[in-house]
Design an enzyme around this catalytic site. Sequence first.
Site, mmCIF file in Angstrom:
data_model
loop_
_atom_site.group_PDB
_atom_site.id
_atom_site.type_symbol
_atom_site.label_atom_id
_atom_site.label_comp_id
_atom_site.label_asym_id
_atom_site.label_seq_id
_atom_site.Cartn_x
_atom_site.Cartn_y
_atom_site.Cartn_z
ATOM 1 N N TYR A 279 0.849 -1.184 0.000
ATOM 2 C CA TYR A 279 0.000 0.000 0.000
ATOM 3 C C TYR A 279 0.885 1.234 0.000
ATOM 4 O O TYR A 279 1.819 1.331 0.803
ATOM 5 C CB TYR A 279 -0.904 0.009 1.242
ATOM 6 N N ASP B 202 9.465 3.000 0.096
ATOM 7 C CA ASP B 202 8.369 3.630 0.839
ATOM 8 C C ASP B 202 8.516 3.291 2.317
ATOM 9 O O ASP B 202 8.253 2.174 2.751
ATOM 10 C CB ASP B 202 7.028 3.140 0.277
ATOM 11 N N LYS C 212 3.632 9.353 8.703
ATOM 12 C CA LYS C 212 3.327 8.814 10.025
ATOM 13 C C LYS C 212 4.250 9.355 11.125
ATOM 14 O O LYS C 212 4.059 10.493 11.537
ATOM 15 C CB LYS C 212 3.264 7.292 9.950
HETATM 16 C C1 LIG Z 1 0.048 4.959 5.421
HETATM 17 C C2 LIG Z 1 0.875 4.655 4.232
HETATM 18 C C3 LIG Z 1 0.879 5.483 3.089
HETATM 19 C C4 LIG Z 1 -0.097 6.607 2.903
HETATM 20 O O1 LIG Z 1 0.057 7.638 3.832
HETATM 21 P P1 LIG Z 1 -1.188 8.618 4.116
HETATM 22 O O2 LIG Z 1 -0.603 9.646 5.019
HETATM 23 O O3 LIG Z 1 -2.246 7.778 4.730
HETATM 24 O O4 LIG Z 1 -1.586 9.189 2.802
HETATM 25 C C5 LIG Z 1 1.792 5.218 2.084
HETATM 26 N N1 LIG Z 1 2.651 4.191 2.184
HETATM 27 C C6 LIG Z 1 2.661 3.368 3.248
HETATM 28 C C7 LIG Z 1 3.655 2.255 3.302
HETATM 29 C C8 LIG Z 1 1.769 3.561 4.301
HETATM 30 O O5 LIG Z 1 1.757 2.706 5.336
#
Ligand SMILES: *Cc1c(COP(=O)(O)O)cnc(C)c1O
Length: 442
Positions: A149, A244, A277
């Site tokens: 994701y 990511d 985050k």
């Molecule tokens: C939470 C998440 C996102 C998206 O971040 P948002 O602030 O919710 O848009 C992208 N990549 C990873 C791996 C995530 O866990």
Amino acid sequence: MTPRSNSELFERAKAAIPGGVNSPVRAFGSVGGTPRFLVSASGARVTDADGVDYVDLVGSWGPAILGHAQPDVVRAVQEAAARGLSFGASTPAETELAELVEARVTAHGMSPVEKVRLVSTGTEATMTAIRLARGFTGRELLVKFAGHYHGHSDGLLAQAGSGLATLALPGSAGVTEATAAQTLVVPYNDPEALRAVFAEHGENIAAVITEAAAANMGVLPPEPGFNAELTRIAHEHGALVILDEVLTGFRVHPAGYWGLSVSEGEMYVPDLFTFGKVIGGGMPLAALGGRADVMDHLAPLGPVYQAGTLSGNPVAVAAGIATLERATGEVYAHLNAVAATLATEVSEALSAAGVTHVVQRAGNLFSFVFAPTAPRTYAEAQAQEVFRYAPFFHAMLNAGVSLPPSVFEAWFVSAAHDEEALAVIRAALPAAARAAAEAVAP
Ligand SMILES: *Cc1c(COP(=O)(O)O)cnc(C)c1O
């Protein structure tokens, strides 16, 4: 009359907001029941509208690494707010946070984050990183892994984890075929499949994007050497690697999952990183960073456009700096110890109740899979006995423990999870494990 209970609040929310929620997993769709409407949080605990307290293992899906409403972070936010909420101009603290990130992401003499740009959400960070990779390479295709994701931008929703895994959606309506066709989805932990895609499309692939360790289909870490191998394959073909770290960054190690894996001897240097985050400590803040020659392709220096009215918002930046400054080696040692204890105790309770399961870990992130063997791919993660999670989740909730409302999400501990919090969880486990054991397939 003003509604007060969780159920009254949910009814009212559903009339005003689609599904009653502003992000799908919050709706309890896969576990059933009424979502808790939270009114406050402190340390390891959250309190709902009914006045009930829970030991929290969601941690706002990651940001609350120091625990909720950590007093120093709250003070930094209050002081920044008093100086002005947003200026739409540069502030000294933005550079401070960029430098802090650049200084943290180092290992074995490598410092792959040379420049940083701040944005407001993880979705923006990955979306921008992809545009930048396309602008830099002049290529169109993107490779992602099934079950990963990366936020909710159009090109990244194919076979995505998080809410799409929870709701069993292959992708999203509203994404054009032309956009979907530019994303090639490859099974995770399968270098052969990646090589095959590059053999066919290599000259047109701008980047491979990967979660540093997958944690949005439950925790599903890369096999040893996989991140290095995918980097080698991408670089052989002139494609960039976007690591990511929105979820893992500054959570599993001071230098993110990259820092953790490099400190364990796996050598690879991604071109771009994305953070979110933890970097905002609970405020809307995220970032992308990486090689200076790539990052300098962003406007105003280069032709790749990116902007944001609230990018680098001073209140969010204050929360981020205060959080990162307090996320010390001691904090990571505590998170690792608490995660190890909890993972072991949950596993023991499940075993005692006769529930077939495996524990999945990536640093201090962990989750459980109701299957006899550890999954390596999204297909294997989906093949587990998902139906055992809802009764387990509700038994824990009834006993005062708030878990992620989906088996496809990681559990998050914090610096504030102490012996008292662990005792509440420990006490709740035997009945919850029995509920999982007694669950019947639908
Ligand atoms: C939470 C998440 C996102 C998206 O971040 P948002 O602030 O919710 O848009 C992208 N990549 C990873 C791996 C995530 O866990």
